[in-house]
Motif scaffolding. Structure first.
Motif, PDB file in Angstrom:
ATOM      1  N   PHE A 111    -114.086  47.266 -32.354  1.00 20.84           N
ATOM      2  CA  PHE A 111    -115.305  45.691 -32.375  1.00 20.84           C
ATOM      3  C   PHE A 111    -114.893  45.482 -30.337  1.00 20.84           C
ATOM      4  CE2 PHE A 111    -113.719  44.941 -35.943  1.00 20.84           C
ATOM      5  CZ  PHE A 111    -114.768  44.452 -37.243  1.00 20.84           C
ATOM      6  N   ASN A 112    -115.472  44.714 -30.286  1.00 21.55           N
ATOM      7  CA  ASN A 112    -115.598  44.592 -28.429  1.00 21.55           C
ATOM      8  C   ASN A 112    -114.838  42.540 -28.843  1.00 21.55           C
ATOM      9  OD1 ASN A 112    -116.741  46.486 -28.155  1.00 21.55           O
ATOM     10  ND2 ASN A 112    -118.285  46.623 -28.040  1.00 21.55           N
ATOM     11  N   SER A 113    -113.984  42.895 -28.157  1.00 21.23           N
ATOM     12  CA  SER A 113    -113.019  41.615 -28.530  1.00 21.23           C
ATOM     13  C   SER A 113    -113.790  40.877 -26.620  1.00 21.23           C
ATOM     14  CB  SER A 113    -112.089  41.787 -28.164  1.00 21.23           C
ATOM     15  OG  SER A 113    -111.288  40.388 -28.233  1.00 21.23           O
ATOM     16  N   SER A 114    -114.491  39.611 -26.866  1.00 22.00           N
ATOM     17  CA  SER A 114    -114.607  39.236 -25.322  1.00 22.00           C
ATOM     18  C   SER A 114    -113.229  38.190 -25.433  1.00 22.00           C
ATOM     19  CB  SER A 114    -115.742  38.688 -25.158  1.00 22.00           C
ATOM     20  OG  SER A 114    -116.609  37.885 -26.097  1.00 22.00           O
ATOM     21  N   THR A 115    -112.558  38.503 -25.167  1.00 14.51           N
ATOM     22  CA  THR A 115    -111.763  37.498 -26.198  1.00 14.51           C
ATOM     23  C   THR A 115    -111.048  37.323 -24.675  1.00 14.51           C
ATOM     24  OG1 THR A 115    -110.686  38.896 -27.244  1.00 14.51           O
ATOM     25  CG2 THR A 115    -108.962  37.202 -26.420  1.00 14.51           C
ATOM     26  N   SER A 116    -111.098  35.211 -24.734  1.00 15.39           N
ATOM     27  CA  SER A 116    -110.671  34.867 -23.341  1.00 15.39           C
ATOM     28  C   SER A 116    -109.190  34.362 -23.725  1.00 15.39           C
ATOM     29  CB  SER A 116    -111.851  33.966 -22.764  1.00 15.39           C
ATOM     30  OG  SER A 116    -111.846  32.633 -23.943  1.00 15.39           O
ATOM     31  N   GLN A 117    -108.655  35.025 -23.129  1.00 11.47           N
ATOM     32  CA  GLN A 117    -106.751  34.412 -23.965  1.00 11.47           C
ATOM     33  C   GLN A 117    -105.950  33.242 -22.925  1.00 11.47           C
ATOM     34  OE1 GLN A 117    -105.858  34.463 -27.034  1.00 11.47           O
ATOM     35  NE2 GLN A 117    -107.421  35.610 -27.087  1.00 11.47           N
ATOM     36  N   THR A 118    -105.197  32.461 -23.242  1.00 15.85           N
ATOM     37  CA  THR A 118    -104.363  31.712 -22.283  1.00 15.85           C
ATOM     38  C   THR A 118    -103.737  31.591 -21.876  1.00 15.85           C
ATOM     39  OG1 THR A 118    -106.638  29.837 -22.757  1.00 15.85           O
ATOM     40  CG2 THR A 118    -104.375  28.567 -21.913  1.00 15.85           C
ATOM     41  N   GLY A 119    -102.319  32.013 -21.421  1.00 17.48           N
ATOM     42  CA  GLY A 119    -100.695  32.108 -21.429  1.00 17.48           C
ATOM     43  C   GLY A 119    -100.688  30.943 -21.744  1.00 17.48           C
ATOM     44  N   ALA A 120     -99.688  30.609 -22.436  1.00 19.69           N
ATOM     45  CA  ALA A 120     -98.443  29.689 -22.857  1.00 19.69           C
ATOM     46  C   ALA A 120     -97.209  30.182 -22.357  1.00 19.69           C
ATOM     47  CB  ALA A 120     -98.525  29.630 -24.298  1.00 19.69           C
ATOM     48  N   GLN A 173    -103.137  34.933 -31.185  1.00 20.98           N
ATOM     49  CA  GLN A 173    -103.667  35.599 -29.998  1.00 20.98           C
ATOM     50  C   GLN A 173    -103.644  37.206 -30.574  1.00 20.98           C
ATOM     51  OE1 GLN A 173    -100.390  36.003 -27.176  1.00 20.98           O
ATOM     52  NE2 GLN A 173    -102.121  36.022 -25.401  1.00 20.98           N
ATOM     53  N   ALA A 174    -102.541  37.278 -31.269  1.00 20.96           N
ATOM     54  CA  ALA A 174    -103.324  38.922 -32.343  1.00 20.96           C
ATOM     55  C   ALA A 174    -104.506  39.225 -33.036  1.00 20.96           C
ATOM     56  CB  ALA A 174    -101.834  39.079 -32.854  1.00 20.96           C
ATOM     57  N   LEU A 175    -104.820  37.984 -33.475  1.00 29.83           N
ATOM     58  CA  LEU A 175    -105.441  38.180 -34.077  1.00 29.83           C
ATOM     59  C   LEU A 175    -106.768  37.904 -33.400  1.00 29.83           C
ATOM     60  CD1 LEU A 175    -105.067  35.768 -37.245  1.00 29.83           C
ATOM     61  CD2 LEU A 175    -106.135  38.271 -37.333  1.00 29.83           C
ATOM     62  N   ALA A 176    -107.287  37.418 -32.277  1.00 25.91           N
ATOM     63  CA  ALA A 176    -108.237  37.183 -31.062  1.00 25.91           C
ATOM     64  C   ALA A 176    -108.140  38.554 -30.679  1.00 25.91           C
ATOM     65  CB  ALA A 176    -107.656  36.138 -29.935  1.00 25.91           C
ATOM     66  N   LYS A 177    -107.181  38.708 -30.165  1.00 26.89           N
ATOM     67  CA  LYS A 177    -106.953  40.475 -29.711  1.00 26.89           C
ATOM     68  C   LYS A 177    -107.800  41.416 -30.290  1.00 26.89           C
ATOM     69  CE  LYS A 177    -103.464  39.927 -25.867  1.00 26.89           C
ATOM     70  NZ  LYS A 177    -102.456  40.274 -25.117  1.00 26.89           N
ATOM     71  N   LYS A 178    -108.103  41.377 -31.636  1.00 25.18           N
ATOM     72  CA  LYS A 178    -108.594  42.427 -32.590  1.00 25.18           C
ATOM     73  C   LYS A 178    -109.634  42.023 -32.787  1.00 25.18           C
ATOM     74  CE  LYS A 178    -103.748  43.864 -34.673  1.00 25.18           C
ATOM     75  NZ  LYS A 178    -102.737  44.100 -35.927  1.00 25.18           N
ATOM     76  N   GLY A 179    -110.141  40.774 -32.471  1.00 26.73           N
ATOM     77  CA  GLY A 179    -112.056  40.442 -32.184  1.00 26.73           C
ATOM     78  C   GLY A 179    -112.353  39.927 -33.566  1.00 26.73           C
ATOM     79  N   PHE A 180    -111.393  39.112 -33.946  1.00 22.78           N
ATOM     80  CA  PHE A 180    -111.152  38.190 -34.793  1.00 22.78           C
ATOM     81  C   PHE A 180    -112.236  37.535 -34.964  1.00 22.78           C
ATOM     82  CE2 PHE A 180    -108.486  41.090 -37.556  1.00 22.78           C
ATOM     83  CZ  PHE A 180    -108.997  40.727 -38.857  1.00 22.78           C
ATOM     84  N   GLN A 217    -118.062  26.942 -38.256  1.00 26.78           N
ATOM     85  CA  GLN A 217    -118.404  28.473 -37.818  1.00 26.78           C
ATOM     86  C   GLN A 217    -119.273  28.215 -36.746  1.00 26.78           C
ATOM     87  OE1 GLN A 217    -119.312  25.436 -39.917  1.00 26.78           O
ATOM     88  NE2 GLN A 217    -119.752  26.668 -42.114  1.00 26.78           N
ATOM     89  N   GLN A 218    -119.783  27.675 -35.677  1.00 23.82           N
ATOM     90  CA  GLN A 218    -120.491  27.639 -34.457  1.00 23.82           C
ATOM     91  C   GLN A 218    -118.461  27.540 -33.131  1.00 23.82           C
ATOM     92  OE1 GLN A 218    -121.217  25.550 -36.454  1.00 23.82           O
ATOM     93  NE2 GLN A 218    -123.397  27.174 -36.452  1.00 23.82           N
ATOM     94  N   GLU A 219    -117.807  27.420 -34.165  1.00 25.25           N
ATOM     95  CA  GLU A 219    -116.456  26.960 -32.775  1.00 25.25           C
ATOM     96  C   GLU A 219    -115.230  28.375 -32.826  1.00 25.25           C
ATOM     97  OE1 GLU A 219    -112.379  24.658 -32.895  1.00 25.25           O
ATOM     98  OE2 GLU A 219    -114.035  24.077 -33.990  1.00 25.25           O
ATOM     99  N   ALA A 220    -115.697  29.234 -33.735  1.00 28.59           N
ATOM    100  CA  ALA A 220    -114.953  30.267 -33.913  1.00 28.59           C
ATOM    101  C   ALA A 220    -115.266  31.171 -33.099  1.00 28.59           C
ATOM    102  CB  ALA A 220    -115.492  30.650 -35.811  1.00 28.59           C
ATOM    103  N   ALA A 221    -114.128  31.961 -32.557  1.00 27.87           N
ATOM    104  CA  ALA A 221    -114.377  32.838 -31.445  1.00 27.87           C
ATOM    105  C   ALA A 221    -113.262  33.690 -31.338  1.00 27.87           C
ATOM    106  CB  ALA A 221    -114.767  32.515 -30.144  1.00 27.87           C
ATOM    107  N   ALA A 222    -113.330  34.596 -30.985  1.00 31.05           N
ATOM    108  CA  ALA A 222    -111.404  35.636 -30.694  1.00 31.05           C
ATOM    109  C   ALA A 222    -111.086  34.781 -29.052  1.00 31.05           C
ATOM    110  CB  ALA A 222    -111.926  36.988 -30.410  1.00 31.05           C
TER     111      ALA A 222
END
Length: 160
Positions: A11-20, A31-38, A56-61
């Protein structure tokens, strides 16, 4: 239609992660799920219901809803090329045996990718990728007793 075990398609993950600063376990899981593209979204704390209408619209990596230390459960959206088989062992039903029988009957390969979950019910979530234009519906016990399908417009509760 060809069902592909999930490790065969990346998967191409366009993940915008916020550091904590002091990440919680749920933030790290999200974060781990998002990095895998979920595609993930918040559920009620200790619950299975989406926190917001329109999930459904809110769900994002994107794990940022958990970056502020919120203790939301993690919803993992299905559909859009992702199907999750929810195999349960409860009420005297052996979902594992029924899933194995169904896979043999339909010549479906076992997917090595499992979505980690925390549940009081023994079982597992198995992720498959399907063509993006495939519209696999959700069902409960329809393909086999103790085996549910989460496809278009569905979700499973992730670990945490």
């Amino acid at each position: 239609m060809t069902i592909i075990p999930s490790d065969k398609r990346k998967f191409n993950s366009s993940t915008s992660q916020t550091g904590a600063k002091n990440p919680t376990k749920k933030f790290l899981y999200a974060q781990a799920l998002a990095k895998k593209g979920f595609r993930i979204f918040p559920l009620e704390v200790n619950g299975k219901k989406p926190l917001h209408e329109g999930w459904q619209q809110e769900a994002a990596a994107d794990a940022s809803p958990w970056a502020r230390g919120e203790d939301y459960n993690i919803g993992v959206a299905t559909g859009q090329g992702i199907v999750v088989i929810d195999v349960d062992m409860k009420n005297g039903v052996d979902g594992e045996a029924n899933w194995k029988w169904f896979c043999e009957k339909m010549n479906i390969p076992e997917s090595p990718v499992q979505v980690a979950t925390a549940s009081p019910v023994p079982g597992r979530h198995i992720k498959y990728t399907v063509p993006l234009d495939a519209k696999i519906p959700n069902s409960v016990g329809k393909i086999a007793a103790g085996v549910d399908v989460r496809g278009e417009g569905g979700y499973v509760v992730g670990i945490g």
